[in-house]
Each structure stands twice: as C-alpha cells, then as structure tokens.
Scaffold this active site. Structure first.
Site, PDB file in Angstrom:
ATOM      1  N   ASN A 177       0.870  -1.187   0.000  1.00 30.64           N
ATOM      2  CA  ASN A 177       0.000   0.000   0.000  1.00 30.64           C
ATOM      3  C   ASN A 177       0.903   1.233   0.000  1.00 30.64           C
ATOM      4  O   ASN A 177       1.461   1.598   1.026  1.00 30.64           O
ATOM      5  CB  ASN A 177      -0.887  -0.021   1.255  1.00 30.64           C
ATOM      6  CG  ASN A 177      -1.704   1.256   1.394  1.00 30.64           C
ATOM      7  OD1 ASN A 177      -1.865   2.015   0.429  1.00 30.64           O
ATOM      8  ND2 ASN A 177      -2.229   1.489   2.590  1.00 30.64           N
ATOM      9  N   TRP A 178       1.034   1.830  -1.163  1.00 29.06           N
ATOM     10  CA  TRP A 178       1.960   2.975  -1.283  1.00 29.06           C
ATOM     11  C   TRP A 178       1.402   4.250  -0.672  1.00 29.06           C
ATOM     12  O   TRP A 178       2.117   5.247  -0.572  1.00 29.06           O
ATOM     13  CB  TRP A 178       2.295   3.218  -2.760  1.00 29.06           C
ATOM     14  CG  TRP A 178       3.050   2.112  -3.418  1.00 29.06           C
ATOM     15  CD1 TRP A 178       3.534   0.975  -2.828  1.00 29.06           C
ATOM     16  CD2 TRP A 178       3.406   2.026  -4.805  1.00 29.06           C
ATOM     17  NE1 TRP A 178       4.172   0.188  -3.764  1.00 29.06           N
ATOM     18  CE2 TRP A 178       4.097   0.817  -4.983  1.00 29.06           C
ATOM     19  CE3 TRP A 178       3.194   2.855  -5.902  1.00 29.06           C
ATOM     20  CZ2 TRP A 178       4.596   0.412  -6.221  1.00 29.06           C
ATOM     21  CZ3 TRP A 178       3.680   2.459  -7.138  1.00 29.06           C
ATOM     22  CH2 TRP A 178       4.369   1.252  -7.293  1.00 29.06           C
ATOM     23  N   LYS A 179       0.119   4.243  -0.345  1.00 27.55           N
ATOM     24  CA  LYS A 179      -0.547   5.459   0.166  1.00 27.55           C
ATOM     25  C   LYS A 179      -0.323   6.618  -0.814  1.00 27.55           C
ATOM     26  O   LYS A 179      -0.216   6.397  -2.018  1.00 27.55           O
ATOM     27  CB  LYS A 179      -0.057   5.790   1.575  1.00 27.55           C
ATOM     28  CG  LYS A 179      -0.067   4.576   2.493  1.00 27.55           C
ATOM     29  CD  LYS A 179       0.067   4.922   3.938  1.00 27.55           C
ATOM     30  CE  LYS A 179       0.245   3.652   4.737  1.00 27.55           C
ATOM     31  NZ  LYS A 179       0.037   3.833   6.155  1.00 27.55           N
ATOM     32  N   HIS A 213      -9.519   1.076   5.088  1.00 26.73           N
ATOM     33  CA  HIS A 213      -8.225   1.313   5.746  1.00 26.73           C
ATOM     34  C   HIS A 213      -8.443   2.307   6.880  1.00 26.73           C
ATOM     35  O   HIS A 213      -9.273   3.217   6.780  1.00 26.73           O
ATOM     36  CB  HIS A 213      -7.231   1.869   4.718  1.00 26.73           C
ATOM     37  CG  HIS A 213      -5.831   1.912   5.231  1.00 26.73           C
ATOM     38  ND1 HIS A 213      -5.393   2.892   6.097  1.00 26.73           N
ATOM     39  CD2 HIS A 213      -4.768   1.094   5.030  1.00 26.73           C
ATOM     40  CE1 HIS A 213      -4.121   2.667   6.392  1.00 26.73           C
ATOM     41  NE2 HIS A 213      -3.723   1.583   5.766  1.00 26.73           N
ATOM     42  N   GLU A 234      -6.885   4.801   7.797  1.00 29.49           N
ATOM     43  CA  GLU A 234      -6.738   6.218   7.416  1.00 29.49           C
ATOM     44  C   GLU A 234      -8.013   6.723   6.740  1.00 29.49           C
ATOM     45  O   GLU A 234      -8.399   7.881   6.909  1.00 29.49           O
ATOM     46  CB  GLU A 234      -5.496   6.388   6.526  1.00 29.49           C
ATOM     47  CG  GLU A 234      -4.220   6.240   7.339  1.00 29.49           C
ATOM     48  CD  GLU A 234      -3.020   5.704   6.582  1.00 29.49           C
ATOM     49  OE1 GLU A 234      -3.005   5.758   5.339  1.00 29.49           O
ATOM     50  OE2 GLU A 234      -2.086   5.221   7.254  1.00 29.49           O
ATOM     51  N   GLU A 241      -5.295  -4.823  10.865  1.00 30.03           N
ATOM     52  CA  GLU A 241      -4.308  -3.758  10.997  1.00 30.03           C
ATOM     53  C   GLU A 241      -4.556  -2.982  12.286  1.00 30.03           C
ATOM     54  O   GLU A 241      -5.398  -2.071  12.314  1.00 30.03           O
ATOM     55  CB  GLU A 241      -4.411  -2.793   9.818  1.00 30.03           C
ATOM     56  CG  GLU A 241      -4.118  -3.437   8.492  1.00 30.03           C
ATOM     57  CD  GLU A 241      -3.533  -2.424   7.510  1.00 30.03           C
ATOM     58  OE1 GLU A 241      -2.420  -2.668   7.024  1.00 30.03           O
ATOM     59  OE2 GLU A 241      -4.164  -1.381   7.276  1.00 30.03           O
ATOM     60  N   GLY A 291       2.356   2.550  10.493  1.00 23.20           N
ATOM     61  CA  GLY A 291       3.268   3.665  10.265  1.00 23.20           C
ATOM     62  C   GLY A 291       3.980   4.146  11.512  1.00 23.20           C
ATOM     63  O   GLY A 291       4.584   5.218  11.527  1.00 23.20           O
ATOM     64  N   SER A 334       3.440  -1.870  10.290  1.00 20.40           N
ATOM     65  CA  SER A 334       4.899  -1.841  10.428  1.00 20.40           C
ATOM     66  C   SER A 334       5.566  -3.191  10.126  1.00 20.40           C
ATOM     67  O   SER A 334       6.559  -3.559  10.767  1.00 20.40           O
ATOM     68  CB  SER A 334       5.310  -1.315  11.813  1.00 20.40           C
ATOM     69  OG  SER A 334       4.839   0.016  11.984  1.00 20.40           O
ATOM     70  N   GLY A 348       2.805  -1.020   4.267  1.00 18.50           N
ATOM     71  CA  GLY A 348       2.840   0.386   3.864  1.00 18.50           C
ATOM     72  C   GLY A 348       4.264   0.832   3.579  1.00 18.50           C
ATOM     73  O   GLY A 348       4.815   0.606   2.495  1.00 18.50           O
ATOM     74  N   GLY A 349       4.895   1.455   4.555  1.00 23.00           N
ATOM     75  CA  GLY A 349       6.214   2.075   4.381  1.00 23.00           C
ATOM     76  C   GLY A 349       7.239   1.179   3.698  1.00 23.00           C
ATOM     77  O   GLY A 349       7.941   1.616   2.775  1.00 23.00           O
TER      78      GLY A 349
HETATM   79  C1  PEP Z   1      -0.722   0.234   5.832  1.00 22.82           C
HETATM   80  O1  PEP Z   1      -0.610   1.220   5.124  1.00 22.82           O
HETATM   81  O2  PEP Z   1      -1.732  -0.452   5.730  1.00 22.82           O
HETATM   82  C2  PEP Z   1       0.348  -0.097   6.771  1.00 22.82           C
HETATM   83  C3  PEP Z   1       0.252  -1.188   7.454  1.00 22.82           C
HETATM   84  O3  PEP Z   1       1.404   0.777   6.839  1.00 22.82           O
HETATM   85  P1  PEP Z   1       2.836   0.489   7.538  1.00 22.82           P
HETATM   86  O4  PEP Z   1       3.314  -0.834   7.006  1.00 22.82           O
HETATM   87  O5  PEP Z   1       3.687   1.631   7.113  1.00 22.82           O
HETATM   88  O6  PEP Z   1       2.602   0.421   9.005  1.00 22.82           O
END
Ligand code: PEP
Length: 251
Positions: free
Chosen positions: A9-11, A95, A97, A167, A173, A212, A233-234
């Site tokens: 997930n590049w956001k 999600h 966010e 999640e 993040g 994470s 994500g990251g």
């Molecule tokens: C996400 O965007 O769903 C996520 C889990 O981000 P991260 O891996 O950066 O915590």
C-alpha cells in the site's frame, strides 16, 4: 492450504520516475516469482503506469479505495469500472486512514464491499483497533463490529474471494509491530467469526497482518497459522525490503 498474499500500500507517495524505478526493480527480482501472490496498490493516478510496467509479470494490481457509486456526478471519485479498466483485481477498503481521516464508517465500508464484489473486484477489508481500544480490552469487540457490519450487509457468501487485513491502528506507520502472538490471537478470532457463518469460507479466506511489517519481522509474523501474508505500507516503497517481505511470504 492458503496461498500467501503480500500487498504493498503505497498510500499517497511516489511520482513517475520513482515508480518506474521501484516497479522495474520488483519485476526483475524474485518478488515476481515467489510462491505467494504479490500485489501493488499505487495511488489511483499511477494505476495505468504500474499496470503497464507489471503487464508481463505475475505481480498484480490493486487500488487503495473506490467509490460505492457506479458512475455519475461524484466529483473526485473513482468507480469500480474504472479500476477494472486499468486491470485492478483488488481494492483496499476501510483502511484506518480512510476511517479516521475521511469519515468512512462501517456502513459505507460495507456498501463499498458489496459494490466491489458485485463488480468482480476482490475487496481487502481492513479492520483493527486503536491503542486506546486495545488498552481497554476492546480489541475483539471492535474487530467483530467492523467485520460483522460487512457480513450482515453482504452475506457470508460474498467473502468467497475477499481478503481481510487485520491492521491494529497503533501499529500502522509507527514502527510498533504487533507481536506474532498478538497477531495470531486476533487472526484466529477473525477466522472463528467467519467460521460461525461458513466453515468453508473461513478455511479459504486469507487474513493479512498489517502494521509496520518490515524485512526483519515479516518471517516470524507470517509463520503463524492464521497469518496469510501482509498489507505493507512504508516498507513497500523500498524495493529490497519489499522483495525480502515477499520472499518471507513465499517461503
Ligand atoms: C498500511 O498502510 O496499511 C500499513 C500497514 O502501513 P505500515 O506498514 O507503514 O505500518
């Protein structure tokens, strides 16, 4: 046996040059041939670019969000038909966010889920508790509420091709990851809720962990019985890290 899935997930990150470099690295790496499904979810404006870069590879394409509406006067929205037009097989829904920053509630997430399944796009339904909810011992209540809202609206049969991502909001993040035991405990309970509705679907459905995930912790998270891969994500923005996570899922 469930095939693992790793979704990046590049956001709201990346530009044309960055994406060319990242996706070319992935396509030319072992990420494209691991024994796991690998999915990239770029910002919507870059779906076509990623679709063409991954066209000759096994890497799949997903979107980060979609409208529950089919078409029409919905300025700024993107429809399921548009996602399909660009080769999207999956869409991330609910999600945290989207829930916390854009006011998406259980009902809207359920409407999007129903619309996605009807269109033939596989939903990745995100559920998870905040830190406060975990500290108050409400983790399973929250996750069950989020999941049951969709089961009630859609019916369990509509979960046949769906994916769930657990999640924990406090892990997204933040660099704080759920322990493998914490993840397994919630994943097993999610599967139990599904099994109360259909044992067959519960056995088949992939439950991803997100929060994470990185190259160092992926293997021990994915080693758990009910953890069927990750929503990343990251670390999905760094080719080498994402490749290592894909390898851990395919091991
Ligand atoms: C996400 O965007 O769903 C996520 C889990 O981000 P991260 O891996 O950066 O915590």
């Amino acid at each position: 046996m469930r095939k693992a899935l790793v979704a990046g997930n590049w956001k709201m990150n990346g530009d044309t040059d960055f994406i060319n470099e990242l996706v070319n690295s992935l396509v030319n790496s072992s990420a494209a041939s691991v024994n796991a499904d690998v999915l990239l979810c770029p910002p919507a404006v870059y779906l076509a670019q990623v679709s063409s870069l991954t066209a000759e590879s096994a890497i799949q394409l997903g979107a980060q969000n979609v409208s529950e509406q089919a078409n029409g006067a919905f300025t700024g929205e993107i429809s399921l038909a548009m996602l399909q037009d660009l080769g999207c097989e999956y869409v991330i829904l609910g999600h945290s966010e989207r829930r916390s920053l854009y006011g998406e509630n259980d009902q809207l997430v359920a409407e999007k889920f129903v619309a996605a399944v009807a269109a033939g796009v596989k939903p990745i339904l995100c559920v998870g508790e905040t830190l406060e909810e975990r500290e108050q011992g409400e983790t399973m209540q929250v996750v069950a509420r989020q999941l049951n809202a969709v089961i009630e609206a859609a019916g369990i049969d509509k979960f046949a091709d769906a994916v769930i991502a657990y999640e924990p909001v406090w892990a997204i993040g933040t660099g704080k990851t759920a322990t493998p035991e914490q993840a397994q405990e919630v994943h097993a309970e999610i599967r139990q809720i599904l099994a109360q509705n259909s044992v067959e679907i519960a056995d088949k459905l992939r439950i991803l962990y997100g929060g994470s995930v990185n190259a160092a912790n992926a293997a021990e998270l994915f080693a758990n019985e009910d953890v069927d891969g990750g929503l990343v994500g990251g670390a999905s923005l760094k080719a080498n890290d994402f490749i290592a996570i894909c390898q851990a899922a395919g091991a």
